[in-house]
Write a protein that holds these residues in place. Structure first.
Motif, PDB file in Angstrom:
ATOM      1  N   LYS B   9       0.833  -1.201   0.000  1.00 52.07           N
ATOM      2  CA  LYS B   9       0.000   0.000   0.000  1.00 52.07           C
ATOM      3  C   LYS B   9       0.873   1.259   0.000  1.00 52.07           C
ATOM      4  N   HIS B  10       2.004   1.161   0.686  1.00 47.52           N
ATOM      5  CA  HIS B  10       2.938   2.290   0.752  1.00 47.52           C
ATOM      6  C   HIS B  10       4.340   1.764   0.505  1.00 47.52           C
ATOM      7  N   LEU B  11       5.151   2.553  -0.194  1.00 47.81           N
ATOM      8  CA  LEU B  11       6.541   2.166  -0.465  1.00 47.81           C
ATOM      9  C   LEU B  11       7.389   3.425  -0.489  1.00 47.81           C
ATOM     10  N   VAL B  12       8.480   3.373   0.282  1.00 48.73           N
ATOM     11  CA  VAL B  12       9.457   4.459   0.260  1.00 48.73           C
ATOM     12  C   VAL B  12      10.759   3.857  -0.238  1.00 48.73           C
ATOM     13  N   MET B  13      11.359   4.483  -1.230  1.00 49.96           N
ATOM     14  CA  MET B  13      12.585   3.936  -1.783  1.00 49.96           C
ATOM     15  C   MET B  13      13.546   5.046  -2.159  1.00 49.96           C
ATOM     16  N   GLY B  14      14.820   4.704  -2.138  1.00 55.93           N
ATOM     17  CA  GLY B  14      15.846   5.630  -2.572  1.00 55.93           C
ATOM     18  C   GLY B  14      16.041   5.524  -4.077  1.00 55.93           C
ATOM     19  N   MET B  15      16.772   6.477  -4.615  1.00 54.46           N
ATOM     20  CA  MET B  15      16.920   6.545  -6.075  1.00 54.46           C
ATOM     21  C   MET B  15      17.763   5.399  -6.633  1.00 54.46           C
ATOM     22  N   THR B  16      18.498   4.701  -5.776  1.00 53.95           N
ATOM     23  CA  THR B  16      19.317   3.591  -6.284  1.00 53.95           C
ATOM     24  C   THR B  16      18.668   2.236  -6.021  1.00 53.95           C
ATOM     25  N   ASN B  17      17.530   2.247  -5.350  1.00 54.38           N
ATOM     26  CA  ASN B  17      16.882   0.976  -5.008  1.00 54.38           C
ATOM     27  C   ASN B  17      16.198   0.330  -6.205  1.00 54.38           C
ATOM     28  N   LYS B  18      15.967  -0.995  -6.051  1.00 55.94           N
ATOM     29  CA  LYS B  18      15.107  -1.732  -6.983  1.00 55.94           C
ATOM     30  C   LYS B  18      13.958  -2.308  -6.180  1.00 55.94           C
ATOM     31  N   ASN B  75       2.899  -6.969 -12.489  1.00 55.22           N
ATOM     32  CA  ASN B  75       3.935  -6.344 -11.671  1.00 55.22           C
ATOM     33  C   ASN B  75       4.433  -5.072 -12.343  1.00 55.22           C
ATOM     34  N   LEU B  76       4.976  -4.189 -11.523  1.00 55.53           N
ATOM     35  CA  LEU B  76       5.661  -3.018 -12.058  1.00 55.53           C
ATOM     36  C   LEU B  76       7.002  -2.941 -11.337  1.00 55.53           C
ATOM     37  N   HIS B  77       8.086  -3.200 -12.078  1.00 60.84           N
ATOM     38  CA  HIS B  77       9.420  -3.182 -11.501  1.00 60.84           C
ATOM     39  C   HIS B  77       9.984  -1.767 -11.603  1.00 60.84           C
ATOM     40  N   LEU B  78      10.575  -1.340 -10.493  1.00 58.68           N
ATOM     41  CA  LEU B  78      11.039   0.047 -10.365  1.00 58.68           C
ATOM     42  C   LEU B  78      12.545   0.056 -10.127  1.00 58.68           C
ATOM     43  N   HIS B  79      13.255   0.877 -10.877  1.00 58.73           N
ATOM     44  CA  HIS B  79      14.715   0.931 -10.700  1.00 58.73           C
ATOM     45  C   HIS B  79      15.213   2.315 -11.059  1.00 58.73           C
ATOM     46  N   ALA B  80      16.053   2.864 -10.210  1.00 58.62           N
ATOM     47  CA  ALA B  80      16.671   4.177 -10.468  1.00 58.62           C
ATOM     48  C   ALA B  80      15.633   5.258 -10.683  1.00 58.62           C
ATOM     49  N   LEU B  81      14.643   5.266  -9.800  1.00 61.82           N
ATOM     50  CA  LEU B  81      13.577   6.269  -9.927  1.00 61.82           C
ATOM     51  C   LEU B  81      14.053   7.639  -9.469  1.00 61.82           C
ATOM     52  N   GLN B  82      13.289   8.644  -9.860  1.00 61.85           N
ATOM     53  CA  GLN B  82      13.548  10.025  -9.499  1.00 61.85           C
ATOM     54  C   GLN B  82      12.489  10.501  -8.499  1.00 61.85           C
ATOM     55  N   PRO B  83      12.790  11.521  -7.716  1.00 63.63           N
ATOM     56  CA  PRO B  83      11.777  12.028  -6.770  1.00 63.63           C
ATOM     57  C   PRO B  83      10.460  12.404  -7.444  1.00 63.63           C
ATOM     58  N   GLU B  84      10.515  12.867  -8.688  1.00 63.21           N
ATOM     59  CA  GLU B  84       9.277  13.262  -9.374  1.00 63.21           C
ATOM     60  C   GLU B  84       8.399  12.063  -9.756  1.00 63.21           C
ATOM     61  N   ASP B  85       8.936  10.858  -9.571  1.00 67.25           N
ATOM     62  CA  ASP B  85       8.130   9.653  -9.809  1.00 67.25           C
ATOM     63  C   ASP B  85       7.238   9.322  -8.613  1.00 67.25           C
ATOM     64  N   SER B  86       7.391  10.048  -7.536  1.00 66.08           N
ATOM     65  CA  SER B  86       6.535   9.836  -6.368  1.00 66.08           C
ATOM     66  C   SER B  86       5.085  10.112  -6.762  1.00 66.08           C
ATOM     67  N   ALA B  87       4.216   9.140  -6.499  1.00 69.31           N
ATOM     68  CA  ALA B  87       2.812   9.248  -6.930  1.00 69.31           C
ATOM     69  C   ALA B  87       2.053   8.045  -6.396  1.00 69.31           C
ATOM     70  N   LEU B  88       0.764   8.021  -6.678  1.00 70.75           N
ATOM     71  CA  LEU B  88      -0.062   6.841  -6.409  1.00 70.75           C
ATOM     72  C   LEU B  88      -0.107   6.032  -7.699  1.00 70.75           C
ATOM     73  N   TYR B  89       0.281   4.770  -7.608  1.00 68.44           N
ATOM     74  CA  TYR B  89       0.270   3.911  -8.785  1.00 68.44           C
ATOM     75  C   TYR B  89      -0.936   2.979  -8.691  1.00 68.44           C
ATOM     76  N   LEU B  90      -1.795   3.112  -9.693  1.00 68.66           N
ATOM     77  CA  LEU B  90      -3.050   2.372  -9.700  1.00 68.66           C
ATOM     78  C   LEU B  90      -3.000   1.234 -10.699  1.00 68.66           C
ATOM     79  N   CYS B  91      -3.446   0.089 -10.243  1.00 64.59           N
ATOM     80  CA  CYS B  91      -3.632  -1.051 -11.128  1.00 64.59           C
ATOM     81  C   CYS B  91      -5.118  -1.174 -11.412  1.00 64.59           C
ATOM     82  N   ALA B  92      -5.454  -1.592 -12.612  1.00 71.92           N
ATOM     83  CA  ALA B  92      -6.857  -1.809 -12.960  1.00 71.92           C
ATOM     84  C   ALA B  92      -6.954  -3.029 -13.865  1.00 71.92           C
TER      85      ALA B  92
END
Lengths: 108, 115
Positions: B9-18, B75-92
């Motif tokens: 439901k919630h995820l906090v990650m650094g820019m180098t995380n996967k 699934n949505l795999h996340l790698h090397a994200l930027q702060p501007e990618d912070s958002a609510l990600y909705l699956c449908a």
């Protein structure tokens, strides 16, 4: 190109007043139109789709192809109707495109 | 079961995380979607899978990588994200992407914060 326009960002009404949330679309073919609602801290959920012609929670919407509109109406607003409302368009083989949304605020 | 379930439901990650976001539905739907939603904005389409094949990619940066292991999972795999990618990600999900099966059922979303 497909486009959905909701001209009002915010609509504030008193309880018992009529409500009309406007939606206009542009699409050259035969789209399917929807209204989705997002209550505070709840998931986005379908309110109405034009092909079913149902009335849900007292809301109705009629597709007007001449005016390319799909306005959402309710004769008497309730406080629990306060939410974000999105008009959305879908055509065959493509995903749903949303308008920018209108926040409806109903106060007593 | 008429729900779309998303984790976490919630995820906090650094820019180098996967990390990965997961979505599941057991309604027999053959189309699944990822949308991104910023605060007080409409959902923006990212990807569409139809019959487990990627059918729409809305020019999403490669740091987002979708995967559909089977018809129930997305699934949505996340790698090397930027702060501007912070958002609510909705699956449908929907029955299909054609005909009368285009009604979307949404999950509650995964709220992502990139530090």
């Amino acid at each position: 190109a497909q486009r959905v326009t909701q001209p009002e960002k915010l609509l504030s009404v008193f309880k018992g007043a009529p409500v009309e949330l406007k939606c206009n679309y542009s699409y050259s073919g035969s789209p399917e139109l929807f209204w989705y609602v997002q209550y505070s801290r709840q998931r986005l959920q379908l309110l109405l789709r034009h092909i079913s012609r149902e009335s849900i929670k007292g809301f109705t919407a009629d597709l007007n192809k001449g005016e390319t509109s799909f306005h959402l109406k309710k004769p008497f607003a309730q406080e629990e109707d306060s939410a974000m409302y999105y008009c959305a368009l879908s055509s065959a083989g493509t995903a749903l495109i949303f308008g920018k949304g209108t926040t409806l605020s109903v106060s007593s | 079961d008429t729900e779309v379930t998303q984790t976490p439901k919630h995820l906090v990650m650094g820019m180098t995380n996967k990390k990965s976001l997961k979505c599941e539905q057991h309604m027999g739907h053959r189309a699944m979607y990822w949308y991104k939603q910023k605060a007080k904005k409409p959902p923006e389409l990212m990807f569409v899978y139809s019959y487990e094949k990627l059918s729409i990619n809305e020019s999403v940066p490669s740091r987002f990588s979708p995967e559909c292991p089977n018809s129930s999972l997305l699934n949505l795999h996340l790698h090397a994200l930027q702060p501007e990618d912070s958002a609510l990600y909705l699956c449908a999900s929907s029955q299909d992407i054609t005909g009368n099966g285009r009604e979307l059922f949404f999950g509650e979303g995964s709220r992502l914060t990139v530090l």
